[in-house]
Design a protein around this motif. Structure first.
Motif, mmCIF file in Angstrom:
data_model
loop_
_atom_site.group_PDB
_atom_site.id
_atom_site.type_symbol
_atom_site.label_atom_id
_atom_site.label_comp_id
_atom_site.label_asym_id
_atom_site.label_seq_id
_atom_site.Cartn_x
_atom_site.Cartn_y
_atom_site.Cartn_z
ATOM 1 N N UNK A 57 0.847 -1.200 0.000
ATOM 2 C CA UNK A 57 0.000 0.000 0.000
ATOM 3 C C UNK A 57 0.875 1.239 0.000
ATOM 4 N N UNK A 58 0.475 2.213 -0.805
ATOM 5 C CA UNK A 58 1.215 3.471 -0.860
ATOM 6 C C UNK A 58 0.296 4.661 -0.640
ATOM 7 N N UNK A 59 0.875 5.701 -0.075
ATOM 8 C CA UNK A 59 0.166 6.957 0.177
ATOM 9 C C UNK A 59 0.996 8.089 -0.412
ATOM 10 N N UNK A 60 0.301 9.081 -0.961
ATOM 11 C CA UNK A 60 0.974 10.279 -1.456
ATOM 12 C C UNK A 60 0.199 11.509 -1.007
ATOM 13 N N UNK A 61 0.915 12.529 -0.599
ATOM 14 C CA UNK A 61 0.301 13.816 -0.339
ATOM 15 C C UNK A 61 -0.239 14.377 -1.657
#
Length: 129
Positions: A57-61
């Motif tokens: 899982x990845x998150x980006x602003x």
């Protein structure tokens, strides 16, 4: 000694690219979620991206979505941040951080600095013509 070391920063023109690396020593990154943060001069440290330890899982602003890509190579004990289409407002010191205590950190609270256990010393990124 448990340590994170960032590298890959530098001076780049607007629209250019850089790839930051975050290499761990003294421990294995496999079981850690890794966050990338940045701090511009005179501003608070802010979360940029996060990658989980298990499911990818990845998150980006919002400010970097579509331009930055986080990835990990557990065989090299390294996490990368590929930064494309760089803007002057991306200028900052970039830090990586690791944590394993909070399940699904990247999905639930990726930008909470206090939840991270280990921090690197930072690498400087300057975007300027």
């Amino acid at each position: 000694q448990l340590q994170l070391v960032e590298s890959g920063g530098g001076l780049v023109q607007p629209g250019g690219s850089l790839r930051l690396s975050c290499k761990a020593s003294g421990f294995t990154l496999d079981y850690y979620a890794i966050g990338w943060f940045r701090q511009a001069s005179g501003k608070e440290r802010e979360g940029v991206s996060c990658i989980s330890s298990s499911d990818g899982y990845t998150y980006y602003a919002d400010s970097v979505k579509g331009r930055f890509t986080i990835s990990r190579d557990n065989a090299k004990n390294t996490v990368y941040l590929q930064m494309n289409s760089l803007k002057p407002e991306d200028t900052a010191d970039y830090y990586c951080a690791a944590q394993r205590r909070v399940i699904r950190l990247c999905a639930l609270s990726p930008n909470t600095l206090d939840l991270y256990d280990y921090w690197g010393q930072g690498t400087q990124v300057t975007v300027s013509s």
